[in-house]
Every structure is written in structure tokens, then in C-alpha cells.
Design a protein around this motif. Structure first.
Motif, PDB file in Angstrom:
ATOM      1  N   ARG A  11       0.838  -1.196   0.000  1.00 15.16           N
ATOM      2  CA  ARG A  11       0.000   0.000   0.000  1.00 15.16           C
ATOM      3  C   ARG A  11       0.871   1.243   0.000  1.00 15.16           C
ATOM      4  O   ARG A  11       1.896   1.305   0.677  1.00 15.16           O
ATOM      5  CB  ARG A  11      -0.889  -0.021   1.250  1.00 15.16           C
ATOM      6  N   TRP A  12       0.462   2.247  -0.768  1.00 18.54           N
ATOM      7  CA  TRP A  12       1.109   3.549  -0.746  1.00 18.54           C
ATOM      8  C   TRP A  12       0.042   4.611  -0.990  1.00 18.54           C
ATOM      9  O   TRP A  12      -1.135   4.287  -1.186  1.00 18.54           O
ATOM     10  CB  TRP A  12       2.273   3.617  -1.741  1.00 18.54           C
ATOM     11  N   ALA A  13       0.401   5.879  -0.956  1.00 21.21           N
ATOM     12  CA  ALA A  13      -0.570   6.989  -0.991  1.00 21.21           C
ATOM     13  C   ALA A  13      -1.516   6.949  -2.185  1.00 21.21           C
ATOM     14  O   ALA A  13      -2.679   7.317  -2.078  1.00 21.21           O
ATOM     15  CB  ALA A  13       0.160   8.327  -0.954  1.00 21.21           C
ATOM     16  N   ALA A  29      -4.122   1.441  -8.948  1.00 13.78           N
ATOM     17  CA  ALA A  29      -4.886   2.311  -8.053  1.00 13.78           C
ATOM     18  C   ALA A  29      -5.646   1.515  -6.994  1.00 13.78           C
ATOM     19  O   ALA A  29      -5.725   1.918  -5.835  1.00 13.78           O
ATOM     20  CB  ALA A  29      -5.847   3.175  -8.851  1.00 13.78           C
ATOM     21  N   THR A  30      -6.217   0.377  -7.383  1.00  7.93           N
ATOM     22  CA  THR A  30      -6.997  -0.416  -6.442  1.00  7.93           C
ATOM     23  C   THR A  30      -6.542  -1.869  -6.477  1.00  7.93           C
ATOM     24  O   THR A  30      -6.160  -2.396  -7.527  1.00  7.93           O
ATOM     25  CB  THR A  30      -8.505  -0.367  -6.762  1.00  7.93           C
TER      26      THR A  30
END
Length: 129
Positions: A11-13, A29-30
Motif C-alpha cells: 500500500r502507498w498513498a 490504483a486499487t
């Protein structure tokens, strides 16, 4: 033998980084799109024509406590599915025994708390009235 690629999702921003073992890193993105994105990336990086010619194992990186909870939940679901299969087999067996004892399909349904249609499926014929 089909090639298999381990993809660690971090996970990242802006979503997830997909670290493909032995291939490289891409982003998505997801997490729901991770499989398709990883396949496309692997096929492109390795010059493969078919994105379905290999297996992909997406492993989201979670903190230890969440990872344990996920594994427990998955194990419980697997156990429930196993028990469901056993219960269905037992239900089939009992329905057939009830039929052999002379009960009609509708009577079997009443005894087991099922619909006559389900009893018909269990004993493999049309239920008799």
C-alpha cells in the motif's frame, strides 16, 4: 508446467505497488485491479503473448495483526465450506434412507425441513406425492 509469479502488493498513498518476484515493480490504483495489471505487466516485461499462460499469486502486505486475522478468517471459511459439503452428503444419505424406508418425497421434505424439489435433487428422481 505453468509458470507462477508471486506479486507482493504494498500500500502507498496513490494505491498499491505490485512487486513481481523476478520481474519488477508496477503500480495499480486499487487492489481489485492488481491481478489484471500484474498479468499485463508480466506479459509485457517478458514478451509473452498470452496473459493467461501463467499463474499470479497476489499477496497484499499487511501488518502482522491484520495478516493473522485475515488468515484466521480464511481458515474459518474453508472449514465452514468443508462442513457444508459434509452436511450435504449426510443430508443426501438420510434422504435416500428415508425413501428406502417407504416415505414419499413430500414426507421426506417435511421430515428434513426441505422443499420437495430439493428432496428430488437429493434422491435423484421426481418426488412422489
Amino acid at each position: 508446467m505453468t509458470d507462477s509469479y508471486l506479486v507482493v502488493a504494498k500500500r502507498w498513498a496513490r494505491g498499491w505497488e505490485l512487486h513481481v518476484d523476478g520481474v519488477g515493480v508496477t503500480q495499480v490504483a486499487t487492489l481489485s485491479k492488481a491481478d489484471a495489471t500484474a498479468r499485463e505487466y508480466i506479459a509485457l516485461a517478458l514478451d509473452l503473448d498470452d496473459e493467461t499462460s501463467f499463474a499470479v499469486d497476489i499477496v497484499p502486505q499487511l501488518d502482522d495483526e491484520l495478516a493473522k486475522q485475515v488468515e484466521v478468517a480464511r481458515a474459518q471459511v474453508r472449514e465452514a465450506e468443508r462442513r457444508q459439503r459434509e452436511a450435504a452428503a449426510k443430508q443426501r444419505e438420510v434422504a435416500k434412507q428415508l425413501e428406502r424406508s417407504g416415505l414419499s418425497g413430500r414426507e421426506i421434505a417435511a421430515v428434513l425441513g426441505l422443499t420437495p424439489q430439493r428432496v428430488s435433487q437429493l434422491i435423484g428422481r421426481s418426488s412422489r406425492a
